[in-house]
Scaffold this active site. Structure first.
Site, short mmCIF file in Angstrom:
data_model
loop_
_atom_site.label_atom_id
_atom_site.label_comp_id
_atom_site.label_asym_id
_atom_site.label_seq_id
_atom_site.Cartn_x
_atom_site.Cartn_y
_atom_site.Cartn_z
N PRO A 1 -26.75 -51.12 -57.96
CA PRO A 1 -25.60 -51.51 -57.14
C PRO A 1 -25.37 -53.02 -57.19
CG PRO A 1 -27.24 -50.34 -55.79
CD PRO A 1 -27.81 -50.44 -57.18
N GLY B 1 -28.70 -57.28 -53.70
CA GLY B 1 -30.01 -57.94 -53.50
C GLY B 1 -31.07 -57.39 -54.44
N LEU B 2 -30.63 -56.63 -55.47
CA LEU B 2 -31.58 -56.04 -56.42
C LEU B 2 -31.59 -56.80 -57.74
CD1 LEU B 2 -30.76 -52.27 -55.74
CD2 LEU B 2 -32.71 -53.58 -54.88
N GLY C 1 -24.09 -56.70 -55.84
CA GLY C 1 -24.13 -57.34 -54.52
C GLY C 1 -25.15 -56.69 -53.63
N LYS D 1 -35.09 -55.57 -59.25
CA LYS D 1 -36.25 -56.09 -58.50
C LYS D 1 -36.00 -55.87 -57.02
CE LYS D 1 -33.99 -59.91 -56.76
NZ LYS D 1 -33.56 -60.03 -55.36
N GLY E 1 -29.35 -57.18 -60.10
CA GLY E 1 -28.79 -56.49 -61.28
C GLY E 1 -28.18 -57.44 -62.30
N GLY E 2 -27.31 -58.33 -61.85
CA GLY E 2 -26.65 -59.27 -62.77
C GLY E 2 -27.66 -60.22 -63.41
N SER E 3 -28.63 -60.68 -62.61
CA SER E 3 -29.64 -61.60 -63.13
C SER E 3 -30.53 -60.91 -64.14
CB SER E 3 -30.51 -62.13 -61.99
OG SER E 3 -29.71 -62.79 -61.03
N SER E 4 -30.86 -59.64 -63.88
CA SER E 4 -31.68 -58.86 -64.80
C SER E 4 -30.93 -58.67 -66.12
CB SER E 4 -32.00 -57.50 -64.18
OG SER E 4 -32.65 -56.67 -65.10
N ASP F 1 -32.36 -66.29 -59.76
CA ASP F 1 -33.19 -65.09 -59.96
C ASP F 1 -33.45 -64.79 -61.44
OD1 ASP F 1 -33.59 -64.47 -57.33
OD2 ASP F 1 -32.10 -62.86 -57.26
O1 C5P Z 1 -28.48 -69.12 -58.05
P1 C5P Z 1 -27.59 -68.05 -57.55
O2 C5P Z 1 -26.22 -68.10 -58.15
O3 C5P Z 1 -28.19 -66.68 -57.61
O4 C5P Z 1 -27.40 -68.33 -55.98
C1 C5P Z 1 -26.28 -67.89 -55.24
C2 C5P Z 1 -26.10 -68.78 -54.01
O5 C5P Z 1 -27.19 -68.56 -53.09
C3 C5P Z 1 -26.12 -70.26 -54.30
O6 C5P Z 1 -24.83 -70.72 -54.60
C4 C5P Z 1 -26.62 -70.85 -52.99
O7 C5P Z 1 -25.57 -70.96 -52.07
C5 C5P Z 1 -27.57 -69.78 -52.46
N1 C5P Z 1 -28.99 -70.06 -52.76
C6 C5P Z 1 -29.66 -71.02 -52.01
N2 C5P Z 1 -30.98 -71.28 -52.27
C7 C5P Z 1 -31.65 -70.62 -53.24
C8 C5P Z 1 -30.99 -69.61 -54.01
C9 C5P Z 1 -29.65 -69.37 -53.74
O8 C5P Z 1 -29.08 -71.65 -51.10
N3 C5P Z 1 -32.93 -70.90 -53.47
#
Ligand code: C5P
Length: 300
Positions: free
Chosen positions: A94, A98-99, A96, A10, A101-104, A136
């Site tokens: 890639p 911002g796309l 880390g 995404k 990948g892991g969440s998808s 995500d």
């Molecule tokens: O939920 P996820 O593991 O993807 O988020 C990674 C980190 O990004 C969280 O530990 C948090 O520090 C930050 N985050 C946040 N607010 C959000 C989403 C993520 O502060 N809405």
């Protein structure tokens, strides 16, 4: 024979921070969009219980630190404790970046494992498991053009943007999402940009640039990562109609009014940068291309 699925990336067309939640997470509004870049995930039942994960391509952990593993475990623990699956993950998105990948990958596994093992898992249960895996992940159960609110994990599917070409540029640095959020100043709540308000009200949008969108995470990332900044500036110099960081980066995406311009962009970029020419995808297109086991969607 294992079933093979495409697990799409995404981009965040827009991301604004509205406040801070009591648990430290940020309250945000983001506009998600699926793009055609994808990983491949093959899954089959295995004898006995437990999970076997192999990552033969692309380099990602093969243990419980991988979100695909944790997604499979969340399903098996609750709905099929005596069964097991083998998963093979070929990474192209890639890490880390911002796309998502892991969440998808996690969302693909959450949908595929019940299918393959014949488990009845209610949609609401799937959403709550997704939410627990990461902010995500719920978006990827939906796909296409969608608004994320709350932590970005409450998903409102929207009418789709017209399909368009987008250039993704991976600057070759990995950015920690948690660190970027931690570096944000106090939130500055603002209304949604006018272009997005019009889009939500039903206006047809042919070009991402018309959304007047922005990303509040852009400033802290560009300030800390000179290589991301140089990619960002290079895309502007190359004449892109929009240039934006996706999520917490490091990937920057760009739109070009004329796709030939995009083709010449590499000359402007640092040598470490990798360029992916992709298309945006609607929910219907994602559904049609989801299976990589049959011949459909193999134009990708
Ligand atoms: O939920 P996820 O593991 O993807 O988020 C990674 C980190 O990004 C969280 O530990 C948090 O520090 C930050 N985050 C946040 N607010 C959000 C989403 C993520 O502060 N809405």
């Amino acid at each position: 024979m294992p079933e093979t699925y495409r697990s799409f990336a995404k981009i965040n067309l827009h991301l604004q921070i509205d406040g801070r939640l009591p648990d430290g997470y940020h309250q945000l509004r983001t506009l998600f969009q699926t793009v055609s870049l994808h990983d491949l995930i093959s899954i089959e039942p295995r004898a006995g219980s437990g999970i076997e994960l192999r990552v033969p391509e692309g380099g990602a952990p093969e243990d419980a630190s991988n979100l695909a593993y944790r997604a499979a475990k969340a399903i098996l623990d609750r709905w099929a404790p005596d069964q097991g699956v083998s998963i093979e993950l070929r990474k192209r998105i890639p890490a880390g970046g911002g796309l998502g990948g892991g969440s998808s990958n996690a969302a693909t596994v959450l949908q595929a494992v019940p299918e393959i093992l014949g488990l009845e898992v209610a949609a609401e249960d799937l959403r709550s498991v997704a939410r627990a895996l990461g902010a995500d992940v719920p978006y990827f159960l939906v796909g296409g053009t969608a608004l994320g609110v709350g932590r970005g994990d409450e998903i409102i599917p929207l009418s789709e943007l017209a399909e368009q070409e987008v250039l993704l540029v991976d600057p070759g640095v990995s950015v920690s999402t948690a660190e970027v959020f931690a570096a944000l100043g106090p939130p500055r709540p603002r209304p949604l940009p006018a272009g997005i308000v019009d889009f939500l009200a039903g206006a047809a949008v042919r070009d991402i640039a018309a959304l007047d969108a922005f990303n509040d995470l852009e400033r802290p990332v560009l300030d800390r990562f000179p290589r991301v900044r140089s990619v960002y500036n290079a895309l502007r110099r190359a004449g892109a109609s929009c240039v934006r960081l996706s999520g917490s980066g490091a990937t920057v995406f760009a739109c070009f009014a004329d796709s030939r311009q995009g083709g010449e962009v590499e000359a402007y970029l640092p040598s470490e940068a990798k360029v992916y020419a992709v298309r945006t995808m609607s929910r219907a297109a994602v559904r049609a291309a989801r299976s990589a086991s049959d011949s459909e969607g193999n134009g990708l």
